[in-house]
Design a protein around this motif. Structure first.
Motif, PDB file in Angstrom:
ATOM      1  N   LEU A 193       0.833  -1.210   0.000  1.00 56.05           N
ATOM      2  CA  LEU A 193       0.000   0.000   0.000  1.00 56.05           C
ATOM      3  C   LEU A 193       0.865   1.257   0.000  1.00 56.05           C
ATOM      4  O   LEU A 193       0.459   2.296  -0.526  1.00 56.05           O
ATOM      5  N   ASP A 194       2.071   1.184   0.566  1.00 57.35           N
ATOM      6  CA  ASP A 194       3.009   2.309   0.463  1.00 57.35           C
ATOM      7  C   ASP A 194       3.323   2.544  -1.017  1.00 57.35           C
ATOM      8  O   ASP A 194       3.322   3.686  -1.498  1.00 57.35           O
ATOM      9  N   ALA A 195       3.565   1.449  -1.745  1.00 55.28           N
ATOM     10  CA  ALA A 195       3.848   1.573  -3.183  1.00 55.28           C
ATOM     11  C   ALA A 195       2.648   2.174  -3.921  1.00 55.28           C
ATOM     12  O   ALA A 195       2.816   3.008  -4.819  1.00 55.28           O
ATOM     13  N   ALA A 197       0.515   4.258  -2.639  1.00 54.84           N
ATOM     14  CA  ALA A 197       0.536   5.695  -2.303  1.00 54.84           C
ATOM     15  C   ALA A 197       1.593   6.421  -3.140  1.00 54.84           C
ATOM     16  O   ALA A 197       1.368   7.540  -3.602  1.00 54.84           O
ATOM     17  N   HIS A 198       2.745   5.773  -3.381  1.00 55.60           N
ATOM     18  CA  HIS A 198       3.768   6.392  -4.243  1.00 55.60           C
ATOM     19  C   HIS A 198       3.209   6.627  -5.639  1.00 55.60           C
ATOM     20  O   HIS A 198       3.398   7.685  -6.234  1.00 55.60           O
ATOM     21  N   ALA A 199       2.516   5.605  -6.167  1.00 56.03           N
ATOM     22  CA  ALA A 199       1.971   5.718  -7.530  1.00 56.03           C
ATOM     23  C   ALA A 199       0.920   6.833  -7.595  1.00 56.03           C
ATOM     24  O   ALA A 199       0.946   7.667  -8.500  1.00 56.03           O
ATOM     25  N   HIS A 276       4.003   1.971  11.497  1.00 56.82           N
ATOM     26  CA  HIS A 276       4.798   1.710  10.290  1.00 56.82           C
ATOM     27  C   HIS A 276       4.397   2.677   9.170  1.00 56.82           C
ATOM     28  O   HIS A 276       3.212   2.948   8.948  1.00 56.82           O
ATOM     29  N   HIS A 277       5.414   3.183   8.463  1.00 57.08           N
ATOM     30  CA  HIS A 277       5.176   4.184   7.413  1.00 57.08           C
ATOM     31  C   HIS A 277       4.107   3.758   6.414  1.00 57.08           C
ATOM     32  O   HIS A 277       3.195   4.533   6.092  1.00 57.08           O
ATOM     33  N   GLY A 278       4.222   2.528   5.918  1.00 59.05           N
ATOM     34  CA  GLY A 278       3.278   2.070   4.891  1.00 59.05           C
ATOM     35  C   GLY A 278       1.841   2.057   5.399  1.00 59.05           C
ATOM     36  O   GLY A 278       0.907   2.428   4.684  1.00 59.05           O
TER      37      GLY A 278
HETATM   38 FE   LIG Z   1       6.214   5.916   1.159  1.00 55.24          FE
END
Ligand SMILES: [Fe+2]
Length: 388
Positions: A193-195, A197-199, A276-278
């Motif tokens: 989910l972090d990825a 959010a990057h997208a 956690h960041h993600g």
């Molecule tokens: Fe991130």
């Protein structure tokens, strides 16, 4: 006008280590591996070390990278590395390990360089003597593809950070699907989910380009389609390989376009709440998507474009926000900040610290619309109450 920087080579798939060795042979025979104790315990370090040794390389390694590497952590690793005089630095691990290796790379190439001064505006002069190979073991940070470097340390009571430089994009990224397949379920979801959010932040960033749009859209498509499947089948290497690629594509996108408000909030709230960041960036993301689509015509248009692609490829008519909610519900990921013990009262009590953190975060400047303090607090209040 702009600069678009990527790793020189990407090798991927189950033969990725063999391909890496073949390419590495052209650049020397001394390899210094940067890693941490978790990766050592998983046996990944030994596997990479053996691959180089069997091919005749002289190898030295360290497992001293801290969970959130500091400048002094990097300096102490760099001292050992400079005695060994490697031709190639190999980072195997998550984002922290790869970031630490970027710092070691800078130090080896330019011994007099001030690591605090790493910025897109400063010439460093890396890539002349030493090459950096990055082997990610999680599918999320995209550090194997990015120019970013997260190092921090308190100096004289003030926290200092390094930002990034196009020169420190790794020379080679190695995407082997077996490495991320050891991630536990919660880390697979958090990093995936972090990825995402990057997208989604790269897509609407104020400095997005056609290059970054293409990567952001494809990356989001793969994550929406495959993340629920890989969580159910964690050892499926085809699925792991696709998510691993999608995470790197999101990294390629945001490294060249910047992130936005969701990351500025997550960088502030994550450490305050100890989350956690993600996980935290994912939970704030839908509210930032809503804010951006209400306040920026350009962002709304980009989201509609992604919506059309997702509807066509995934074969189910849904709005983007509806699709995000559906994904989180499938994965069992929280859609509100209350799940992390964050209440409206807590936001109010910590208002000054939150606002100071968000408005000093370098990612905020890339959001398609610059929010006011009131806007940020409204986004947070909605996120606490789960009002999408
Ligand atoms: Fe991130």
């Amino acid at each position: 006008m702009g600069i678009f920087a990527l790793p020189r080579l990407v090798v991927y798939g189950t033969e990725a280590l063999d391909l890496m060795i073949e390419e590495a042979k052209m650049f020397g025979e001394r390899v210094f591996i940067v890693s941490d104790r978790v990766i050592e315990k998983l046996g990944f370090l030994e596997r990479v070390k053996r691959a180089f040794e069997d091919a005749g390389f002289l190898v030295e390694f360290t497992v001293e990278v801290e969970e959130e590497p500091s400048f002094s952590n990097v300096e102490s690793i760099a001292r050992r590395a400079s005695q060994f005089k490697p031709d190639i630095i190999v980072a195997i691990g998550g984002g922290s390990v790869i970031d630490a290796a970027k710092g070691v790379w800078v130090r080896l190439e330019n011994p007099g360089y001030d690591l605090y001064g790493i910025s897109p505006l400063e010439r460093i002069g890396v890539g002349k003597k030493v090459r950096l190979i990055a082997i990610p073991t999680t599918s999320g940070t995209g550090s194997e593809a990015t120019f970013g470097i997260v190092l921090s340390e308190k100096v004289d009571g003030k926290r200092k950070y390094a930002l990034g430089s196009y020169e420190i994009v790794p020379w080679m990224a190695v995407l082997h699907p077996e490495f991320p397949s050891s991630m536990p379920r919660s880390l697979t979801i958090g990093t995936g989910l972090d990825a995402l959010a990057h997208a989604l932040e790269a897509l609407v960033s104020s400095t997005a380009s056609d290059f970054t749009d293409a990567l952001a859209v494809k990356s989001a498509e793969i994550i929406f389609s495959e993340l629920p499947r890989v969580v159910e089948e964690p050892k499926n290497l085809d699925l792991r390989g696709r998510i691993h690629m999608a995470a790197m594509m999101a990294g390629m996108a945001f490294s060249n376009s910047g992130l936005g408000l969701a990351h500025a909030i997550a960088h502030t709230l994550g450490p305050m709440l100890g989350v956690h960041h993600g996980a935290i960036v994912a939970s704030i993301l839908p509210y930032v998507v809503k804010f951006n689509s209400e306040r920026s015509e350009g962002a709304a248009g980009k989201y509609r474009l992604l919506e059309r692609v997702l509807n066509a490829v995934l074969g189910q008519e849904m709005g983007l926000l509806e699709r995000i909610v559906d994904l989180y519900q499938t994965l069992g990921h929280p859609l509100d900040l209350e799940s992390y013990g964050c209440s409206l009262g807590w936001i109010q009590d910590n208002r000054d610290e939150i606002v100071a953190g968000v408005f000093s975060d370098p990612d905020l400047g890339f959001n398609p619309v610059l929010p006011s303090e009131e806007d940020v607090l409204e986004v947070l209040n909605r996120a606490v109450e789960g009002r999408i």
